[in-house]
Design a protein around this motif. Structure first.
Motif, PDB file in Angstrom:
ATOM      1  N   ILE A 210     141.320 -32.766  35.084  1.00  0.00           N
ATOM      2  CA  ILE A 210     140.338 -32.379  36.104  1.00  0.00           C
ATOM      3  C   ILE A 210     140.859 -31.101  36.755  1.00  0.00           C
ATOM      4  O   ILE A 210     141.950 -31.119  37.358  1.00  0.00           O
ATOM      5  N   GLU A 211     140.129 -30.021  36.599  1.00  0.00           N
ATOM      6  CA  GLU A 211     140.605 -28.749  37.155  1.00  0.00           C
ATOM      7  C   GLU A 211     140.241 -28.673  38.637  1.00  0.00           C
ATOM      8  O   GLU A 211     139.054 -28.797  39.015  1.00  0.00           O
ATOM      9  N   LEU A 212     141.264 -28.502  39.471  1.00  0.00           N
ATOM     10  CA  LEU A 212     141.026 -28.412  40.915  1.00  0.00           C
ATOM     11  C   LEU A 212     140.117 -27.220  41.213  1.00  0.00           C
ATOM     12  O   LEU A 212     140.238 -26.173  40.591  1.00  0.00           O
ATOM     13  N   GLY A 213     139.200 -27.446  42.118  1.00  0.00           N
ATOM     14  CA  GLY A 213     138.303 -26.349  42.518  1.00  0.00           C
ATOM     15  C   GLY A 213     137.001 -26.414  41.748  1.00  0.00           C
ATOM     16  O   GLY A 213     135.928 -26.578  42.321  1.00  0.00           O
ATOM     17  N   SER A 214     137.105 -26.342  40.430  1.00  0.00           N
ATOM     18  CA  SER A 214     135.854 -26.290  39.647  1.00  0.00           C
ATOM     19  C   SER A 214     135.379 -27.679  39.223  1.00  0.00           C
ATOM     20  O   SER A 214     134.219 -27.873  38.869  1.00  0.00           O
ATOM     21  N   LEU A 215     136.303 -28.655  39.218  1.00  0.00           N
ATOM     22  CA  LEU A 215     136.018 -29.990  38.653  1.00  0.00           C
ATOM     23  C   LEU A 215     135.602 -29.883  37.181  1.00  0.00           C
ATOM     24  O   LEU A 215     134.903 -30.768  36.662  1.00  0.00           O
ATOM     25  N   ALA A 216     136.015 -28.806  36.524  1.00  0.00           N
ATOM     26  CA  ALA A 216     135.821 -28.742  35.060  1.00  0.00           C
ATOM     27  C   ALA A 216     136.704 -29.818  34.432  1.00  0.00           C
ATOM     28  O   ALA A 216     137.819 -30.061  34.905  1.00  0.00           O
ATOM     29  N   LEU A 217     136.200 -30.466  33.402  1.00  0.00           N
ATOM     30  CA  LEU A 217     136.913 -31.599  32.820  1.00  0.00           C
ATOM     31  C   LEU A 217     137.242 -31.374  31.359  1.00  0.00           C
ATOM     32  O   LEU A 217     136.449 -30.754  30.630  1.00  0.00           O
ATOM     33  N   ILE A 218     138.372 -31.973  30.953  1.00  0.00           N
ATOM     34  CA  ILE A 218     138.568 -32.253  29.537  1.00  0.00           C
ATOM     35  C   ILE A 218     138.440 -33.764  29.399  1.00  0.00           C
ATOM     36  O   ILE A 218     139.060 -34.515  30.166  1.00  0.00           O
ATOM     37  N   LYS A 219     137.575 -34.179  28.482  1.00  0.00           N
ATOM     38  CA  LYS A 219     137.398 -35.605  28.188  1.00  0.00           C
ATOM     39  C   LYS A 219     137.466 -35.793  26.690  1.00  0.00           C
ATOM     40  O   LYS A 219     137.366 -34.830  25.933  1.00  0.00           O
ATOM     41  N   GLY A 220     137.640 -37.071  26.282  1.00  0.00           N
ATOM     42  CA  GLY A 220     137.535 -37.343  24.857  1.00  0.00           C
ATOM     43  C   GLY A 220     138.790 -37.833  24.181  1.00  0.00           C
ATOM     44  O   GLY A 220     138.772 -38.153  22.992  1.00  0.00           O
ATOM     45  N   LEU A 221     139.871 -37.941  24.939  1.00  0.00           N
ATOM     46  CA  LEU A 221     141.076 -38.455  24.282  1.00  0.00           C
ATOM     47  C   LEU A 221     140.874 -39.895  23.828  1.00  0.00           C
ATOM     48  O   LEU A 221     141.558 -40.377  22.928  1.00  0.00           O
ATOM     49  N   GLY A 222     139.880 -40.571  24.464  1.00  0.00           N
ATOM     50  CA  GLY A 222     139.563 -41.935  24.028  1.00  0.00           C
ATOM     51  C   GLY A 222     138.604 -41.955  22.848  1.00  0.00           C
ATOM     52  O   GLY A 222     138.225 -43.002  22.355  1.00  0.00           O
TER      53      GLY A 222
END
Ligand code: DER
Length: 227
Positions: free
Chosen positions: A88-100
């Motif tokens: 979760i990138e602070l400020g932008s709330l851009a996410l990386i998901k999918g490790l599951g």
């Protein structure tokens, strides 16, 4: 607090956001498991909801705790989706998901949701996306090596995800996952679009401008982070 206690705390905090009558998207992963358990308890206490799972394993868990499940065929608009994240990138709330491995259904459910709330322990918070965690990219099996070559041209180092040994991991959608290592992602939105543009790519684990907030557990308890 142990990491599991942190995950439990945010799972319960998110479950408290759910109201009678809602259509709820259920995330996938070890943090979302605590959400599903907490929601199951609330359904047992009379909460009236229907839910849409983002993976077969979440569906299985939801059924086991008595949460009524529906599909996007009958419920194409979701009121609230709660899901985990890998970064979760602070400020932008851009996410990386999918490790599951559930990123495709997670992204489809997120895109159908009025609200997306992310739950995580504080280890997921980063200043710059993509330094530590690869971006999972779901690709069709046919020609995946050519797709990987195109992703390399974007500066990624794509690694085919395996289920164990030399058996490739197959997603719920029947596709493959290339875990794409970047050395930090300066412009997450541009990267998401560039990856989506690659022929053979189904979806990426970059979730940009989708999360309303993140409930993050740390030593001091649960805090709500917004953009
Ligand atoms: O695969 C996913 O997108 C999951 O949400 C995952 O990234 C978060 O899983 P965790 O809660 O087990 O860290």
């Amino acid at each position: 607090d142990t990491q599991d206690e942190q995950k439990q705390a945010v799972g319960e905090a998110a479950a408290a956001l759910v109201e009678d009558g809602m259509v709820v998207g259920l995330g996938t992963g070890s943090t979302a498991r605590f959400l599903v358990d907490a929601l199951g308890r609330r359904v047992g206490d009379g909460l009236r909801i229907v839910a849409i799972p983002t993976s077969e394993r979440t569906a299985e868990q939801a059924r086991s705790v008595g949460i009524p499940l529906v599909g996007l065929d009958t419920h194409p608009r979701i009121d609230l989706t709660v899901d985990g994240a890998d970064e979760i990138e602070l400020g932008s709330l851009a996410l990386i998901k999918g490790l599951g491995g559930a990123l495709l259904r997670e992204k489809i459910v997120a895109a159908a949701s009025k609200r997306l709330v992310i739950i995580a322990d504080e280890s997921k918070l980063v200043k710059r996306l993509g330094r530590r965690t690869p971006v999972p990219v779901e690709v069709v099996r046919f020609g995946w090596q050519a797709t990987a070559a195109h992703l390399r041209e974007l500066g990624a180092e794509p690694i085919l995800r395996h289920a164990g040994g030399d058996v490739p991991f197959i997603t719920d959608g029947g596709n493959l996952i290339l875990d794409c290592k970047f050395d930090g992602i300066a412009d997450p939105r541009a990267s998401e679009l560039a990856i989506d543009d690659v022929v053979g790519v189904v979806e990426s684990g970059l979730f940009i401008n989708r999360a309303e907030c993140a409930l993050v557990a740390g030593i001091g308890g649960v805090r709500r982070i917004v953009r």
